[in-house]
Design an enzyme around this catalytic site. Structure first.
Site, PDB file in Angstrom:
ATOM      1  N   TRP A 168       0.812  -1.227   0.000  1.00 15.42           N
ATOM      2  CA  TRP A 168       0.000   0.000   0.000  1.00 15.42           C
ATOM      3  C   TRP A 168       0.844   1.275   0.000  1.00 15.42           C
ATOM      4  O   TRP A 168       0.311   2.370  -0.140  1.00 15.42           O
ATOM      5  CB  TRP A 168      -0.930   0.005   1.223  1.00 15.42           C
ATOM      6  CG  TRP A 168      -2.142  -0.854   1.071  1.00 15.42           C
ATOM      7  CD1 TRP A 168      -2.500  -1.593  -0.031  1.00 15.42           C
ATOM      8  CD2 TRP A 168      -3.185  -1.055   2.045  1.00 15.42           C
ATOM      9  NE1 TRP A 168      -3.690  -2.242   0.206  1.00 15.42           N
ATOM     10  CE2 TRP A 168      -4.136  -1.935   1.469  1.00 15.42           C
ATOM     11  CE3 TRP A 168      -3.401  -0.590   3.333  1.00 15.42           C
ATOM     12  CZ2 TRP A 168      -5.285  -2.343   2.153  1.00 15.42           C
ATOM     13  CZ3 TRP A 168      -4.542  -0.999   4.009  1.00 15.42           C
ATOM     14  CH2 TRP A 168      -5.477  -1.865   3.421  1.00 15.42           C
TER      15      TRP A 168
ATOM     16  N   HIS B  57      12.939  -1.871  -0.397  1.00 18.44           N
ATOM     17  CA  HIS B  57      12.116  -1.478  -1.543  1.00 18.44           C
ATOM     18  C   HIS B  57      12.840  -0.389  -2.335  1.00 18.44           C
ATOM     19  O   HIS B  57      13.525   0.458  -1.760  1.00 18.44           O
ATOM     20  CB  HIS B  57      10.740  -0.986  -1.059  1.00 18.44           C
ATOM     21  CG  HIS B  57       9.767  -0.838  -2.181  1.00 18.44           C
ATOM     22  ND1 HIS B  57       9.757   0.273  -2.990  1.00 18.44           N
ATOM     23  CD2 HIS B  57       8.800  -1.664  -2.657  1.00 18.44           C
ATOM     24  CE1 HIS B  57       8.808   0.120  -3.919  1.00 18.44           C
ATOM     25  NE2 HIS B  57       8.222  -1.048  -3.728  1.00 18.44           N
TER      26      HIS B  57
ATOM     27  N   GLU C 164      12.100  -6.443  -8.270  1.00 16.78           N
ATOM     28  CA  GLU C 164      11.245  -5.340  -8.733  1.00 16.78           C
ATOM     29  C   GLU C 164      12.125  -4.310  -9.433  1.00 16.78           C
ATOM     30  O   GLU C 164      12.742  -3.460  -8.804  1.00 16.78           O
ATOM     31  CB  GLU C 164      10.425  -4.741  -7.570  1.00 16.78           C
ATOM     32  CG  GLU C 164      11.156  -4.606  -6.241  1.00 16.78           C
ATOM     33  CD  GLU C 164      11.115  -3.206  -5.672  1.00 16.78           C
ATOM     34  OE1 GLU C 164      10.067  -2.567  -5.666  1.00 16.78           O
ATOM     35  OE2 GLU C 164      12.181  -2.743  -5.217  1.00 16.78           O
TER      36      GLU C 164
HETATM   37  P1  PGA Z   1       3.402  -1.119  -8.621  1.00 21.90           P
HETATM   38  O1  PGA Z   1       4.396  -1.242  -7.348  1.00 21.90           O
HETATM   39  O2  PGA Z   1       2.635  -2.415  -8.694  1.00 21.90           O
HETATM   40  O3  PGA Z   1       2.517   0.046  -8.312  1.00 21.90           O
HETATM   41  O4  PGA Z   1       4.249  -0.937  -9.827  1.00 21.90           O
HETATM   42  C1  PGA Z   1       5.184  -2.382  -7.227  1.00 21.90           C
HETATM   43  C2  PGA Z   1       6.106  -2.353  -6.035  1.00 21.90           C
HETATM   44  O5  PGA Z   1       5.857  -1.652  -5.050  1.00 21.90           O
HETATM   45  O6  PGA Z   1       7.113  -3.069  -6.050  1.00 21.90           O
END
Ligand code: PGA
Length: 218
Positions: free
Chosen positions: A10, A93, A142
């Protein structure tokens, strides 16, 4: 059938009122999946309480943890404080690295503190070359270009990167994050090495998140 790991992030969204409204509308059924919500510190307590009332089997994660233990570290939230409300913590992150200058060194300290307090860790890496500290439970690949852009990585490339991360780290659960939606989630989940997803934007709406979970676990 593989066990899936789905973690909605979130980010800095939702007050406790927004979270209650989300929970009111959220309804999904799934099998063979661990579903986690990564929420702000301020709403972990209310979410924990309300999810218990609802009998919802979603686990909670904090989005960060202090690299220090308890003590004179004004503004920080220690692992022990997080553990009162959540079993998981998201560490590393890309937004923490980009906007808050978090380095591999600081992140390793956060992992250490999380482990000391018994928190399970979802550790984010933006490519296969980023080191993963020992003791991490789940790794999330990511890539920067895919976060919040609507431009996800291709399932094939994400699969190749994740296979590489697994070979290098021995972590058995590695998931993909970056513009995952209920429409594209199946294309990632169907890849051999991808164990789940980390949707950000797509977790904010309870109906879309429910659709995403159901599409993934179908
Ligand atoms: P998103 O975020 O799905 O909005 O691209 C992904 C993430 O926080 O890794």
């Amino acid at each position: 059938m593989k066990h899936l790991f789905i973690a909605g992030n979130w980010k800095s969204n939702k007050t406790s009122g927004d979270a209650s409204a989300w929970l009111e509308k959220f309804s999904a059924t799934w099998e063979n999946a661990t579903v986690v919500l990564c929420a702000s510190f301020t709403i972990l307590g209310p979410l924990q309480w309300q999810m218990k009332q609802k009998g919802l089997s979603i686990e909670l994660a904090a989005q960060d943890v202090s690299p220090f233990g308890e003590g004179a570290y004004t503004g920080e939230v220690s692992g022990r404080q997080v553990k009162e409300y959540a079993n998981w913590v998201l560490i590393g992150h890309s937004e923490r690295r980009k906007h808050f200058g978090e380095t591999d060194e600081v992140l390793a300290k956060k992992v250490e503190q999380a482990k000391l307090t018994g928190l399970k860790i979802i550790y984010c890496v933006q490519d296969a070359n980023i080191a993963v500290p020992a003791g991490v439970d789940v790794v999330a690949y990511e890539p920067y270009f895919a976060i919040g852009t609507g431009q996800s990585d291709t399932p094939e490339n994400a699969n190749a990167v994740i296979a590489g991360i697994k070979a290098k780290t021995q972590v058995s659960t590695v998931i993909y994050g970056g513009s995952v939606t209920h429409e594209n989630v199946a294309s990632f989940i169907s890849q051999e090495s991808i164990d789940g997803v980390l949707p950000g934007g797509a977790s904010l709406d309870p109906e879309k998140f429910a659709k995403l979970i159901e599409a993934a676990s179908a």
